[in-house]
Design a protein around this motif. Structure first.
Motif, PDB file in Angstrom:
ATOM      1  N   GLY A 123     -24.531  39.778  20.738  1.00  0.00           N
ATOM      2  CA  GLY A 123     -24.331  39.697  22.453  1.00  0.00           C
ATOM      3  C   GLY A 123     -23.346  38.762  22.788  1.00  0.00           C
ATOM      4  N   PHE A 124     -23.842  37.726  22.564  1.00  0.00           N
ATOM      5  CA  PHE A 124     -22.847  36.321  22.788  1.00  0.00           C
ATOM      6  C   PHE A 124     -21.358  36.627  22.523  1.00  0.00           C
ATOM      7  CE2 PHE A 124     -20.878  32.194  21.374  1.00  0.00           C
ATOM      8  CZ  PHE A 124     -21.002  31.392  22.495  1.00  0.00           C
ATOM      9  N   THR A 125     -21.033  37.044  21.292  1.00  0.00           N
ATOM     10  CA  THR A 125     -19.725  37.452  20.907  1.00  0.00           C
ATOM     11  C   THR A 125     -18.869  38.699  21.807  1.00  0.00           C
ATOM     12  OG1 THR A 125     -20.193  36.986  18.739  1.00  0.00           O
ATOM     13  CG2 THR A 125     -18.398  38.405  18.896  1.00  0.00           C
ATOM     14  N   ARG A 126     -19.569  39.576  22.064  1.00  0.00           N
ATOM     15  CA  ARG A 126     -19.245  40.810  22.629  1.00  0.00           C
ATOM     16  C   ARG A 126     -18.920  40.273  24.255  1.00  0.00           C
ATOM     17  NH1 ARG A 126     -23.403  43.818  19.934  1.00  0.00           N
ATOM     18  NH2 ARG A 126     -22.281  44.994  18.375  1.00  0.00           N
ATOM     19  N   ALA A 127     -19.781  39.676  24.838  1.00  0.00           N
ATOM     20  CA  ALA A 127     -19.659  38.997  25.948  1.00  0.00           C
ATOM     21  C   ALA A 127     -18.510  38.033  26.451  1.00  0.00           C
ATOM     22  CB  ALA A 127     -20.952  38.413  26.745  1.00  0.00           C
ATOM     23  N   LEU A 128     -18.479  37.023  25.374  1.00  0.00           N
ATOM     24  CA  LEU A 128     -17.558  36.086  25.654  1.00  0.00           C
ATOM     25  C   LEU A 128     -16.062  36.281  25.390  1.00  0.00           C
ATOM     26  CD1 LEU A 128     -17.117  32.866  25.994  1.00  0.00           C
ATOM     27  CD2 LEU A 128     -17.402  32.713  23.242  1.00  0.00           C
ATOM     28  N   GLN A 178     -15.685  42.619  18.564  1.00  0.00           N
ATOM     29  CA  GLN A 178     -16.367  43.319  17.662  1.00  0.00           C
ATOM     30  C   GLN A 178     -17.218  42.551  16.743  1.00  0.00           C
ATOM     31  OE1 GLN A 178     -15.309  46.580  17.928  1.00  0.00           O
ATOM     32  NE2 GLN A 178     -14.371  45.677  19.759  1.00  0.00           N
ATOM     33  N   VAL A 179     -18.419  43.360  16.320  1.00  0.00           N
ATOM     34  CA  VAL A 179     -19.217  42.711  15.271  1.00  0.00           C
ATOM     35  C   VAL A 179     -18.857  43.857  14.170  1.00  0.00           C
ATOM     36  CG1 VAL A 179     -21.500  42.483  14.550  1.00  0.00           C
ATOM     37  CG2 VAL A 179     -20.710  41.982  16.862  1.00  0.00           C
ATOM     38  N   ILE A 180     -18.543  43.141  13.045  1.00  0.00           N
ATOM     39  CA  ILE A 180     -17.653  44.058  11.778  1.00  0.00           C
ATOM     40  C   ILE A 180     -18.792  43.815  10.713  1.00  0.00           C
ATOM     41  CG2 ILE A 180     -16.029  44.474  10.361  1.00  0.00           C
ATOM     42  CD1 ILE A 180     -14.086  43.448  12.409  1.00  0.00           C
ATOM     43  N   THR A 181     -19.301  45.010  10.241  1.00  0.00           N
ATOM     44  CA  THR A 181     -20.272  45.024   9.228  1.00  0.00           C
ATOM     45  C   THR A 181     -19.581  44.899   7.676  1.00  0.00           C
ATOM     46  OG1 THR A 181     -21.815  46.121  10.453  1.00  0.00           O
ATOM     47  CG2 THR A 181     -22.190  46.124   7.962  1.00  0.00           C
ATOM     48  N   VAL A 182     -19.990  43.884   6.873  1.00  0.00           N
ATOM     49  CA  VAL A 182     -19.515  43.719   5.389  1.00  0.00           C
ATOM     50  C   VAL A 182     -20.572  43.617   4.558  1.00  0.00           C
ATOM     51  CG1 VAL A 182     -18.286  42.520   3.815  1.00  0.00           C
ATOM     52  CG2 VAL A 182     -17.772  42.282   6.154  1.00  0.00           C
ATOM     53  N   ASP A 183     -21.186  45.077   4.039  1.00  0.00           N
ATOM     54  CA  ASP A 183     -22.274  45.111   3.277  1.00  0.00           C
ATOM     55  C   ASP A 183     -22.436  46.130   2.117  1.00  0.00           C
ATOM     56  OD1 ASP A 183     -22.424  47.583   4.643  1.00  0.00           O
ATOM     57  OD2 ASP A 183     -24.416  47.526   5.600  1.00  0.00           O
ATOM     58  N   GLY A 184     -21.126  46.620   1.785  1.00  0.00           N
ATOM     59  CA  GLY A 184     -21.124  47.336   0.661  1.00  0.00           C
ATOM     60  C   GLY A 184     -21.907  48.778   0.905  1.00  0.00           C
ATOM     61  N   GLY A 185     -21.847  49.228   2.236  1.00  0.00           N
ATOM     62  CA  GLY A 185     -22.389  50.337   2.614  1.00  0.00           C
ATOM     63  C   GLY A 185     -24.004  50.371   2.483  1.00  0.00           C
ATOM     64  N   PHE A 186     -24.563  49.191   2.439  1.00  0.00           N
ATOM     65  CA  PHE A 186     -25.980  48.905   2.666  1.00  0.00           C
ATOM     66  C   PHE A 186     -26.765  49.811   3.868  1.00  0.00           C
ATOM     67  CE2 PHE A 186     -29.718  45.683   2.792  1.00  0.00           C
ATOM     68  CZ  PHE A 186     -30.487  46.668   1.921  1.00  0.00           C
ATOM     69  N   LEU A 187     -26.197  49.665   5.007  1.00  0.00           N
ATOM     70  CA  LEU A 187     -26.739  50.210   6.232  1.00  0.00           C
ATOM     71  C   LEU A 187     -25.650  51.175   6.697  1.00  0.00           C
ATOM     72  CD1 LEU A 187     -28.260  46.900   7.972  1.00  0.00           C
ATOM     73  CD2 LEU A 187     -29.634  48.664   6.711  1.00  0.00           C
ATOM     74  N   ILE A 211     -11.979  32.764  17.760  1.00  0.00           N
ATOM     75  CA  ILE A 211     -13.301  32.533  17.262  1.00  0.00           C
ATOM     76  C   ILE A 211     -13.874  33.688  16.675  1.00  0.00           C
ATOM     77  CG2 ILE A 211     -15.663  31.868  18.202  1.00  0.00           C
ATOM     78  CD1 ILE A 211     -14.302  30.708  20.778  1.00  0.00           C
ATOM     79  N   VAL A 212     -14.407  33.332  15.553  1.00  0.00           N
ATOM     80  CA  VAL A 212     -15.342  34.209  14.411  1.00  0.00           C
ATOM     81  C   VAL A 212     -16.654  33.648  14.491  1.00  0.00           C
ATOM     82  CG1 VAL A 212     -15.211  35.492  12.445  1.00  0.00           C
ATOM     83  CG2 VAL A 212     -13.092  34.917  13.355  1.00  0.00           C
ATOM     84  N   ASN A 213     -17.548  34.415  14.719  1.00  0.00           N
ATOM     85  CA  ASN A 213     -19.087  33.953  14.496  1.00  0.00           C
ATOM     86  C   ASN A 213     -19.496  34.885  13.314  1.00  0.00           C
ATOM     87  OD1 ASN A 213     -18.897  32.348  16.947  1.00  0.00           O
ATOM     88  ND2 ASN A 213     -19.214  34.258  18.173  1.00  0.00           N
ATOM     89  N   ILE A 214     -20.167  34.118  12.367  1.00  0.00           N
ATOM     90  CA  ILE A 214     -20.848  34.756  11.377  1.00  0.00           C
ATOM     91  C   ILE A 214     -22.093  35.122  11.456  1.00  0.00           C
ATOM     92  CG2 ILE A 214     -21.386  34.683   8.770  1.00  0.00           C
ATOM     93  CD1 ILE A 214     -18.506  34.519   9.460  1.00  0.00           C
ATOM     94  N   ARG A 273      -9.269  35.406  21.320  1.00  0.00           N
ATOM     95  CA  ARG A 273     -10.154  36.533  20.679  1.00  0.00           C
ATOM     96  C   ARG A 273     -11.432  35.876  20.092  1.00  0.00           C
ATOM     97  NH1 ARG A 273      -8.293  38.658  16.459  1.00  0.00           N
ATOM     98  NH2 ARG A 273      -6.644  37.340  15.786  1.00  0.00           N
ATOM     99  N   VAL A 274     -12.628  36.683  19.980  1.00  0.00           N
ATOM    100  CA  VAL A 274     -13.652  36.360  19.712  1.00  0.00           C
ATOM    101  C   VAL A 274     -14.184  37.621  19.083  1.00  0.00           C
ATOM    102  CG1 VAL A 274     -16.013  35.539  20.362  1.00  0.00           C
ATOM    103  CG2 VAL A 274     -14.163  34.791  21.692  1.00  0.00           C
ATOM    104  N   ASN A 275     -14.589  37.615  17.791  1.00  0.00           N
ATOM    105  CA  ASN A 275     -15.456  38.732  16.987  1.00  0.00           C
ATOM    106  C   ASN A 275     -16.248  37.984  16.134  1.00  0.00           C
ATOM    107  OD1 ASN A 275     -13.271  41.083  17.365  1.00  0.00           O
ATOM    108  ND2 ASN A 275     -12.090  39.430  17.049  1.00  0.00           N
TER     109      ASN A 275
END
Length: 246
Positions: free
Chosen positions: A164-169, A237-246, A137-140, A179-181
């Protein structure tokens, strides 16, 4: 990362990031279920783009904020295809504006689609995945779910809930080999950002270290990786894809 024989459900796949994800998974051999709510033309275009290179895609129209629809869709897909290997919770909506101008209806709409929709789909597919002892499962999510965004309070809150839902599930389902990310995109060049003027877009790009908006395909590439055996020890995991924005 071949997904030959895999069945993947992608919500909100009529355009934007969802379309890019559906196309990428289909290119890797998955049979893709294209869920959409209103944009029939866009959904049909997604299917056409997939079939043009020999991929397989199937349309399911319905509102994922309605539990009954998700129950029907998941059951029907399993009945027709015998299984679901991959679930991508991508469907989402936003509203830009001051918090004090928001209404209870705005709250219900955004939370129901962005968070309850993911709950609905997961709740209906998890039992099936547990029985098979496999699934991905992948949550956007969004970078604003990590840090919050002024004038997008409800959107930020809904994506924070997804995190939070992703990490707990993930912790709950890991013993069942599921696997849930989540992926937290930054500013991606999609229709959701068409509310901004050219000047506002230019100012945004100047704040991004890579000096450009991201592409849906760049999010889709990470989705493909997270659904593959190459990431079999990555979950929660919650993986950031932002071009270094944050």
């Amino acid at each position: 990362m071949s997904f030959g024989g895999k069945i993947a459900v992608v919500t909100g796949a009529s355009r934007g990031i969802g379309r890019s994800i559906a196309i990428e998974l289909a290119k890797e051999g998955a049979n893709v279920i294209i869920n959409y709510s209103k944009d029939q033309k866009g959904a049909e275009e997604t299917v056409k783009l997939i079939k043009d290179f020999g991929g397989r895609a199937f349309l399911y129209k319905g509102d994922i904020s309605e539990y009954s629809f998700c129950n029907f869709m998941i059951k029907d897909v399993i009945e027709k295809f015998s299984k679901i290997d991959i679930l991508i919770n991508n469907a989402g909506i936003s509203k830009v504006g001051l918090f004090m101008d928001l209404t209870e209806e705005d709250f219900d709409n955004i939370m129901n689609v962005n968070f309850k929709g993911a709950f609905n789909c997961c709740h209906n597919v998890v039992r099936h995945m547990i029985e098979r002892k496999q699934g991905v499962i992948v949550n956007i999510s969004s970078i604003w779910g990590n840090v919050g965004a002024s004038c997008e309070v409800l959107y930020s809150a809904s994506k924070g809930a997804i995190n939070g839902f992703t990490r707990a599930l993930a912790k709950e389902l890991a013993p069942s080999n599921i696997r849930v990310n989540a992926i937290a995109p930054g500013v991606i060049d999609t229709d959701m950002n068409k509310c901004f003027s050219e000047e506002e877009i230019k100012n945004l790009e100047e704040e991004i270290p890579m000096m450009r908006m991201g592409k849906g395909e760049e999010v889709a590439d990470l989705v493909s990786y997270l659904c593959s055996e190459k990431s079999k020890y990555i979950t929660g995991q919650v993986i950031t894809v932002d071009g270094g924005f944050l």
